[in-house]
Scaffold this motif. Structure first.
Motif, mmCIF file in Angstrom:
data_model
loop_
_atom_site.group_PDB
_atom_site.id
_atom_site.type_symbol
_atom_site.label_atom_id
_atom_site.label_comp_id
_atom_site.label_asym_id
_atom_site.label_seq_id
_atom_site.Cartn_x
_atom_site.Cartn_y
_atom_site.Cartn_z
ATOM 1 N N GLN A 293 -34.479 27.579 -2.056
ATOM 2 C CA GLN A 293 -35.228 27.095 -3.216
ATOM 3 C C GLN A 293 -34.356 26.994 -4.473
ATOM 4 O O GLN A 293 -34.743 26.360 -5.450
ATOM 5 N N ARG A 294 -33.180 27.646 -4.475
ATOM 6 C CA ARG A 294 -32.324 27.679 -5.665
ATOM 7 C C ARG A 294 -31.062 26.838 -5.520
ATOM 8 O O ARG A 294 -30.355 26.621 -6.507
ATOM 9 N N ARG A 295 -30.763 26.354 -4.326
ATOM 10 C CA ARG A 295 -29.461 25.732 -4.075
ATOM 11 C C ARG A 295 -29.232 24.480 -4.910
ATOM 12 O O ARG A 295 -28.091 24.122 -5.209
ATOM 13 N N ARG A 296 -30.303 23.782 -5.307
ATOM 14 C CA ARG A 296 -30.156 22.570 -6.121
ATOM 15 C C ARG A 296 -29.971 22.873 -7.600
ATOM 16 O O ARG A 296 -29.756 21.951 -8.397
ATOM 17 N N ARG B 99 -28.143 36.110 -19.401
ATOM 18 C CA ARG B 99 -29.260 36.983 -19.049
ATOM 19 C C ARG B 99 -29.440 36.905 -17.535
ATOM 20 O O ARG B 99 -28.895 36.016 -16.873
ATOM 21 N N THR B 100 -30.224 37.807 -16.984
ATOM 22 C CA THR B 100 -30.551 37.757 -15.562
ATOM 23 C C THR B 100 -31.485 36.585 -15.296
ATOM 24 O O THR B 100 -32.367 36.284 -16.097
ATOM 25 N N GLY B 101 -31.293 35.922 -14.153
ATOM 26 C CA GLY B 101 -32.097 34.762 -13.816
ATOM 27 C C GLY B 101 -33.331 35.108 -13.004
ATOM 28 O O GLY B 101 -33.840 36.234 -13.055
ATOM 29 N N LEU B 102 -33.803 34.141 -12.226
ATOM 30 C CA LEU B 102 -35.013 34.327 -11.430
ATOM 31 C C LEU B 102 -34.808 35.312 -10.289
ATOM 32 O O LEU B 102 -35.771 35.879 -9.772
ATOM 33 N N SER B 103 -33.574 35.498 -9.888
ATOM 34 C CA SER B 103 -33.234 36.421 -8.817
ATOM 35 C C SER B 103 -32.219 37.430 -9.336
ATOM 36 O O SER B 103 -31.498 37.166 -10.299
ATOM 37 N N GLU B 104 -32.150 38.592 -8.701
ATOM 38 C CA GLU B 104 -31.150 39.588 -9.080
ATOM 39 C C GLU B 104 -29.734 39.065 -8.847
ATOM 40 O O GLU B 104 -28.765 39.611 -9.398
ATOM 41 N N HIS B 105 -29.594 38.014 -8.066
ATOM 42 C CA HIS B 105 -28.275 37.447 -7.770
ATOM 43 C C HIS B 105 -27.861 36.366 -8.774
ATOM 44 O O HIS B 105 -26.786 35.793 -8.630
ATOM 45 N N GLU B 106 -28.713 36.084 -9.745
ATOM 46 C CA GLU B 106 -28.451 34.999 -10.698
ATOM 47 C C GLU B 106 -28.154 35.520 -12.098
ATOM 48 O O GLU B 106 -28.733 36.514 -12.534
ATOM 49 N N THR B 107 -27.283 34.799 -12.790
ATOM 50 C CA THR B 107 -27.195 34.929 -14.242
ATOM 51 C C THR B 107 -27.332 33.543 -14.856
ATOM 52 O O THR B 107 -26.892 32.545 -14.276
ATOM 53 N N VAL B 108 -27.982 33.496 -16.009
ATOM 54 C CA VAL B 108 -28.178 32.251 -16.734
ATOM 55 C C VAL B 108 -27.324 32.323 -17.999
ATOM 56 O O VAL B 108 -27.543 33.192 -18.852
#
Length: 250
Positions: free
Chosen positions: A124-127, A176-185
């Protein structure tokens, strides 16, 4: 004529960017076609700036002119009923004739999303992310410090649109942290951006975070003004135009 301002969101994956192309699908092209179906002619739509192929937007601003007798059309609802599902009008409003989506802008905010594990990326996040792997955030922020303020960003501009000056003022780089713990924005605010400048900055900061260049070397890149000496451009899918700033809204 009456000037109408629109704020748009779009998934840029299937577009060849914002700007009209003779044989490719673009955001501007789809929007002008939808307006043509409503007005009986396709007015020229002026955007705050171009987004590249694969780049998204949550706050692209544009304007067009229409006859006064058609100005009261509920533009948001009317256009969203005509547009494909990967473009949506978030807001519409009448604006003075002197307003220009591009030339009235005082700045922009972009966001870039990084995915920090190479074990997997959520489908869901790859794009919408760059799966760059693990990085040292403190090194990235140290590299970002070198870019804050007014500088000549020639080393961070890819070949493209001619500009009178490559000097820009960057007022904020933060994350900041994104929608997942594996993301940063990562957030980038400036009074203007050169062609692919944000993607080039992200590529540079990720190189810092991987220990491939030092924050001090980032300062050297600015002074050297040589794009060929800088790290590679980050891919487009992680980038989104978050908002366009206007002096009346500050």
């Amino acid at each position: 004529m009456t000037r109408i301002r629109l704020t748009l969101a779009y998934d840029g994956t299937d577009f060849s960017g914002w700007q009209l192309q003779p044989h490719d699908r673009t955001v501007q092209g789809d929007l002008e076609k939808a307006l043509g179906r409503i007005l009986g002619h396709s007015p020229r739509v002026h955007g705050s700036g171009r987004t590249d192929s694969g780049v998204h937007a949550m706050g692209q601003v544009c304007h067009f002119d229409c006859p006064p007798e058609r100005a009261d059309i509920p533009w948001q609802r009317a256009l969203n009923s005509m547009l494909p599902t990967d473009i949506r009008v978030l807001e519409s409003a009448r604006v003075p004739e002197m307003f220009h989506a591009r030339y009235s802008a005082t700045g922009k905010i972009y966001e870039y999303v990084l995915w920090h594990t190479r074990e997997f990326c959520l489908p869901q996040r790859r794009r919408f992310v760059w799966a760059c792997g693990s990085v040292d955030y403190s090194l990235m922020l140290a590299g970002a410090d070198a870019l804050l303020g007014e500088h000549d960003f020639a080393a961070f501009q890819n070949v493209g649109t001619p500009v009178k000056s490559t000097v820009r003022t960057v007022s904020d780089i933060s994350f900041r942290t994104g929608l997942s713990e594996h993301e940063t924005v990562w957030r980038f605010e400036a009074n203007g951006f050169l062609k692919q400048m944000v993607r080039n900055i992200v590529g540079c900061l990720v190189a810092c975070g991987r220990g491939r260049i030092t924050p001090q070397e980032v300062r050297g890149l600015l002074k050297g003004r040589n794009r060929m000496a800088a790290p590679a451009t980050a891919p487009p899918q992680g980038l989104s135009l978050a908002s366009v700033l206007y002096s009346s809204e500050k």
